[in-house]
Design a protein around this motif. Structure first.
Motif, short mmCIF file in Angstrom:
data_model
loop_
_atom_site.label_atom_id
_atom_site.label_comp_id
_atom_site.label_asym_id
_atom_site.label_seq_id
_atom_site.Cartn_x
_atom_site.Cartn_y
_atom_site.Cartn_z
N LEU A 1 4.93 -0.05 -0.06
CA LEU A 1 5.78 0.22 -1.22
C LEU A 1 4.89 0.49 -2.44
N PRO A 2 4.52 1.74 -2.69
CA PRO A 2 3.76 2.07 -3.90
C PRO A 2 4.71 2.19 -5.09
N ALA A 3 4.22 1.90 -6.30
CA ALA A 3 5.09 1.97 -7.47
C ALA A 3 4.27 1.97 -8.75
N TYR A 4 4.94 2.39 -9.83
CA TYR A 4 4.39 2.32 -11.18
C TYR A 4 5.45 1.72 -12.08
N LEU A 5 5.04 0.76 -12.92
CA LEU A 5 5.94 0.10 -13.85
C LEU A 5 5.44 0.33 -15.26
N GLY A 6 6.27 0.96 -16.10
CA GLY A 6 5.90 1.20 -17.49
C GLY A 6 6.26 0.02 -18.38
N GLY A 7 6.12 0.22 -19.67
CA GLY A 7 6.41 -0.84 -20.63
C GLY A 7 5.18 -1.64 -20.96
N GLU A 8 5.41 -2.84 -21.51
CA GLU A 8 4.27 -3.65 -21.97
C GLU A 8 3.41 -4.13 -20.82
N GLN A 9 3.94 -4.15 -19.61
CA GLN A 9 3.17 -4.59 -18.45
C GLN A 9 2.60 -3.41 -17.67
N GLU A 10 2.40 -2.28 -18.27
CA GLU A 10 2.06 -1.05 -17.54
C GLU A 10 1.04 -1.30 -16.44
N VAL A 11 1.46 -1.00 -15.22
CA VAL A 11 0.62 -1.28 -14.06
C VAL A 11 1.11 -0.43 -12.90
N ALA A 12 0.20 -0.10 -12.01
CA ALA A 12 0.56 0.54 -10.75
C ALA A 12 0.13 -0.40 -9.62
N GLY A 13 0.59 -0.11 -8.41
CA GLY A 13 0.18 -0.96 -7.31
C GLY A 13 0.93 -0.64 -6.05
N ILE A 14 0.65 -1.43 -5.03
CA ILE A 14 1.30 -1.23 -3.73
C ILE A 14 1.45 -2.56 -3.03
N LYS A 15 2.64 -2.75 -2.45
CA LYS A 15 2.86 -3.92 -1.59
C LYS A 15 2.80 -3.46 -0.14
N TRP A 16 2.09 -4.21 0.68
CA TRP A 16 1.93 -3.94 2.11
C TRP A 16 2.53 -5.13 2.81
N ILE A 17 3.74 -4.96 3.36
CA ILE A 17 4.49 -6.10 3.88
C ILE A 17 4.89 -5.87 5.33
N SER A 18 4.61 -6.83 6.16
CA SER A 18 4.96 -6.73 7.58
C SER A 18 6.21 -7.54 7.85
N SER A 19 6.99 -7.06 8.82
CA SER A 19 8.17 -7.79 9.29
C SER A 19 8.08 -7.85 10.81
N PHE A 20 7.76 -9.02 11.32
CA PHE A 20 7.66 -9.26 12.77
C PHE A 20 8.66 -10.35 13.13
N PRO A 21 9.91 -9.97 13.42
CA PRO A 21 10.96 -10.96 13.68
C PRO A 21 10.64 -11.95 14.79
N ASP A 22 9.82 -11.57 15.76
CA ASP A 22 9.48 -12.49 16.85
C ASP A 22 8.71 -13.71 16.36
#
Length: 341
Positions: free
Chosen positions: A60-81
Motif C-alpha cells: 500500500l503506497p501512499a502520500y499524505l499532505g498537510g503538516e505531516q507531509e510524508v510518503a511511504g508504503i505498508k507491506w502487510i501479509s495475511s496468512f489465515p492459516d
C-alpha cells in the motif's frame, strides 16, 4: 542529515495503547484530507501464491499532505492459516520517506499500526452512522485481533454500550473476546449463532477472515441497523445492493472481490453506493433508516501514514526509536575535498 530509525512492535503497541483517542482524531482528519485531494493513494498491489491460495501480501503506497507531509508504503501479509497455530493472521512493516530528499527515515513494525488505523476507522464510522457514541447492543462477528482492537477504540471514543454480543465459529475464540470485554468493565455474552448475535443489535461489526460471502439472507439485517463490514467479504451482493452503502474510497473499495465489488459485478452499476465516510462526516450525505446502513472500508494507505507518523514522533520523544548509524552507504554523490586554509 540522514538519520534512520527502527521502531519495534512493542514500542508501537505501547504508544497506540496510550493514545487511542488521538489516533481516532488523526484518522478522522485524514479521511477529510483524502476527500479534499491532499493525498495520493494508488491502488494496492496484491502478491498471491498459487500454492497458498488463501494467503497474500499487499503493498500500500501512499502520500499524505498537510503538516505531516510524508510518503511511504505498508507491506502487510495475511496468512489465515496462522490462526490455527495461535499466531496473528497479519504481519506488517511500514517504511516512511522524507519528502525533501525521498530518503526513507524510519521503518516501523506495522501490525499494531494497521490494526489501530482499522479500529480507529471503525470507531469514526460507528459514531457517524449512529449519530452518537452509545448503543444498547453491539454485535461482534469474528473474535480476533481486529475485533479486540475495535472494542478498545470504541471505549477510547467514549462509547457507552449496554451489552456486547460475540459470535465466532470457534467458540473458544468467542469466549476469549467476551472475557476480554468483561475486563474492560462492560457486559458481554457469547451468542449461540450468527443470527442470535445480530438480532436486536444497533451496531454490527464484521471482522473475520472470510474469503467469500456467507451472509446472504435478504432479512439478515433490520432497517436502520448499522453494519461495519470491516472484513469486506462476509456479505452477499444482493444484501449489499438492498442496503445503504458507505465506503472509504469508491474506486478502491470496488476491487478485489469485496462485497461491494461483487454487487457491482452482479448488477453492472454502482448506484447502490450512497457516498463516502468523509461525505457523511461533512454532512454532504445523509442516510435514512428505511434500510440497513453498511460501511465497507477497503483500507487506505494514507491512514497507515497518519498513524505511523504519530507513532514515529512519539517514539522519538520517548527515546524508543532505535537509530541505525550508517544505514545509508553513501550520502554524497562525490566526496568533498577538505578545504585548505
Amino acid at each position: 542529515m540522514f538519520p534512520f530509525h527502527v521502531i519495534s512492535g512493542a514500542a508501537a503497541r505501547r504508544i497506540v495503547s496510550a493514545s487511542r483517542a488521538d489516533i481516532i482524531e488523526q484518522v478522522r482528519r485524514t479521511y477529510l484530507r483524502h476527500h479534499d485531494g491532499e493525498t495520493i493513494n494508488p491502488n494496492s498491489y496484491f502478491l498471491r501464491f498459487p500454492q497458498r491460495p488463501n494467503a497474500r501480501i499487499i503493498a500500500l503506497p501512499a502520500y499524505l499532505g498537510g503538516e505531516q507531509e510524508v510518503a511511504g508504503i505498508k507491506w502487510i501479509s495475511s496468512f489465515p492459516d496462522n490462526v490455527a497455530r495461535n499466531v496473528p493472521r497479519a504481519s506488517a512493516a511500514l517504511l516512511l520517506n522524507d519528502m525533501a530528499t525521498g530518503y526513507p527515515f524510519a521503518c516501523l513494525e506495522a501490525s499494531q499500526i494497521s490494526a489501530a488505523r482499522t479500529a480507529a476507522s471503525a470507531a469514526v464510522a460507528a459514531t457517524a452512522l449512529q449519530g452518537g457514541a452509545s448503543a444498547g447492543r453491539v454485535a461482534v462477528i469474528g473474535a480476533g485481533v481486529i475485533s479486540r482492537n475495535i472494542v478498545d477504540f470504541l471505549f477510547a471514543a467514549g462509547w457507552e454500550v449496554g451489552e456486547y454480543r460475540v459470535f465466532d465459529r470457534i467458540a473458544e475464540y468467542g469466549e476469549r473476546l467476551t472475557g476480554y470485554i468483561g475486563t474492560l468493565g462492560a457486559e458481554a455474552t457469547l451468542a449461540p449463532s450468527l443470527e442470535a448475535c445480530v438480532e436486536g443489535a444497533e451496531l454490527v461489526v464484521f471482522a473475520t477472515t472470510a474469503a467469500e460471502p456467507y451472509v446472504t439472507a435478504p432479512d439478515a439485517f433490520a432497517a436502520g441497523q448499522n453494519v461495519l463490514n470491516i472484513s469486506l467479504r462476509d456479505l452477499g451482493p444482493e444484501l449489499v445492493a438492498e442496503s445503504h452503502n458507505l465506503v472509504d474510497d469508491i474506486d478502491h473499495c470496488l476491487t478485489a472481490n469485496t462485497s461491494p465489488h461483487l454487487a457491482e459485478q452482479k448488477y453492472g452499476h454502482r448506484d447502490f453506493i450512497d457516498g463516502t465516510l468523509a461525505e457523511l462526516l461533512r454532512g454532504d450525505v445523509t442516510l435514512t433508516a428505511d434500510k440497513p446502513r453498511i460501511f465497507s472500508p477497503f483500507g487506505l494507505g494514507v491512514l497507515d501514514l497518519a498513524v505511523g507518523m504519530h507513532v514515529y514522533q512519539e517514539a522519538l520523544r520517548s527515546e524508543e526509536a532505535v537509530e541505525i548509524p550508517g544505514f545509508f552507504g553513501e550520502t554524497e554523490r562525490w566526496e568533498q575535498e577538505n578545504q585548505k586554509i
